[in-house]
Design an enzyme around this catalytic site. Structure first.
Site, short mmCIF file in Angstrom:
data_model
loop_
_atom_site.label_atom_id
_atom_site.label_comp_id
_atom_site.label_asym_id
_atom_site.label_seq_id
_atom_site.Cartn_x
_atom_site.Cartn_y
_atom_site.Cartn_z
N SER A 109 -27.40 22.87 -9.41
CA SER A 109 -28.11 22.58 -8.16
C SER A 109 -29.62 22.59 -8.39
O SER A 109 -30.12 21.82 -9.20
CB SER A 109 -27.67 23.59 -7.09
OG SER A 109 -28.11 23.19 -5.81
N ASP A 148 -22.46 19.23 -5.13
CA ASP A 148 -23.19 20.31 -5.80
C ASP A 148 -22.29 21.12 -6.75
O ASP A 148 -21.20 21.55 -6.37
CB ASP A 148 -23.74 21.22 -4.70
CG ASP A 148 -24.78 22.20 -5.19
OD1 ASP A 148 -24.60 22.77 -6.28
OD2 ASP A 148 -25.79 22.40 -4.47
#
Length: 345
Positions: free
Chosen positions: A51, A193
């Site tokens: 991320s 993500d």
């Protein structure tokens, strides 16, 4: 034989400012000792990120026209400080029409895509200045994805634009819509993500290193092939936490909507703590800690808000201050890490 050096950076949205500040300090100390032209990636054999940590990893590894790292660590953290409010900008009409992000993602993704394009351009995974491991999750094929420079040696089907990797690793569910990207070979992936399975990617990085011949990948006879705990220096950096408790009398009344925000927080912090425990246990078996070992740097957010998307000017400033406070309070251990990085370069 020098040790394999690994940098791993957690996910955490705008809280990426925290590891960004800490890493900038490490690079600045390396420059004071080794010369102003050195860069962070000169001292790490593998950089991993999830991320926001994946975005930072892309920035540290992107080459310039001469094949050197394009950005300093200070320039990398500036992406957040200068653009955070644009990335997490929610117009007033979206708040009215979509009050709880029930029908679409909370934020438009155009600003994020524009920013990563401006920083990363057309650089590809295969062009990274060092080996890497950046996580995402393919929700169509239901499998974890690890963007890895080593895999690009097998062909263009594994080669992707870094701007697309940065966009995908940070496609946090409910915050941004999923990412649809294509390799240079035009193979598609549908991604969210990587924090949904590896918010702390340090164990993934360790596993990757165990199956990597760094003597060949780096063209260096003094780096080990397929290193174990005795042959590694692992620096894992978190994105801050306060460890705020959730009280039973409130939690027992929560339903789906009530549990969602704390559950995301618990899963992210729980994953990071689990990986930290696993690596501590692994490195406790090391018979040779000289010039190596495992370091977990876990800065506190201080007075800043822990929300992943609080990119107000005030909160970003507080996050930056929290990072600087961590550096001031942990200067001795950070300088020890600098010493080890120089020894193992």
């Amino acid at each position: 034989m020098k040790k394999t050096t690994i940098l791993s950076i957690d996910g955490g949205g705008i809280r990426g400012i925290l590891p960004g500040v800490v890493i900038a300090y490490i690079e600045q100390q390396l420059q004071k000792r080794e010369g102003e032209d050195v860069r962070l990636s000169d001292y790490f054999d593998l950089i991993a990120g999830t991320s926001t940590g994946g975005i930072l990893s892309c920035l540290y590894l992107t080459p310039n026209e001469e094949g050197r790292p394009k950005f300093t660590a200070s320039e990398a953290v500036s992406l957040y400080l200068e653009n955070g409010s644009s990335i997490f900008n929610r117009p007033w009409y979206r708040k009215i029409s979509n009050p709880a992000a029930l029908f679409k993602a909370k934020y438009d993704v155009e600003a994020l895509e524009k920013i990563v394009l401006s920083y990363l351009g057309d650089a590809r995974l295969s062009q990274c200045v060092k080996p890497c491991l950046i996580t995402a999750y393919d929700f169509f094929q239901r499998r974890s994805i690890f963007f890895n420079k080593k895999d690009t040696l097998k062909g263009e089907i594994f080669d992707y634009y870094l701007r697309d990797i940065a966009r995908s690793t940070s496609a946090a569910p409910t915050y941004f819509k999923p990412s649809r990207i294509y390799s240079v070979f035009n193979a598609p992936l549908s991604l969210i993500d990587g924090g949904v399975f590896a918010n702390n990617p340090a164990m993934c990085a360790y596993a990757e290193a165990r199956t990597s011949d760094f003597s060949r990948l780096l063209d260096r006879s003094d780096k080990p092939a397929f290193p174990g705990v005795d042959d590694m220096l692992v620096i894992s950096i978190g994105t801050g936490s306060k460890g705020e408790p959730y009280h039973f009398n409130k939690a027992k009344k929560w339903g789906v909507a009530g549990w969602l925000p704390p559950l995301i927080d618990i899963l992210m912090s729980g994953n990071s703590e689990t990986v930290d425990y696993q690596l501590k246990q692994l490195f406790a078996t090391s018979k040779n800690e000289e010039r190596g070992g495992y370091y977990r740097l876990a800065p506190s957010v201080g007075e800043a808000c822990t929300k992943l998307d609080d990119a107000s000017h005030k909160n970003m400033k507080l996050l930056e201050e929290a990072g600087r406070s961590f550096v001031a309070e942990n200067r001795e251990i950070l300088n020890e890490i600098v010493d080890l990085l120089i020894l193992n370069k």
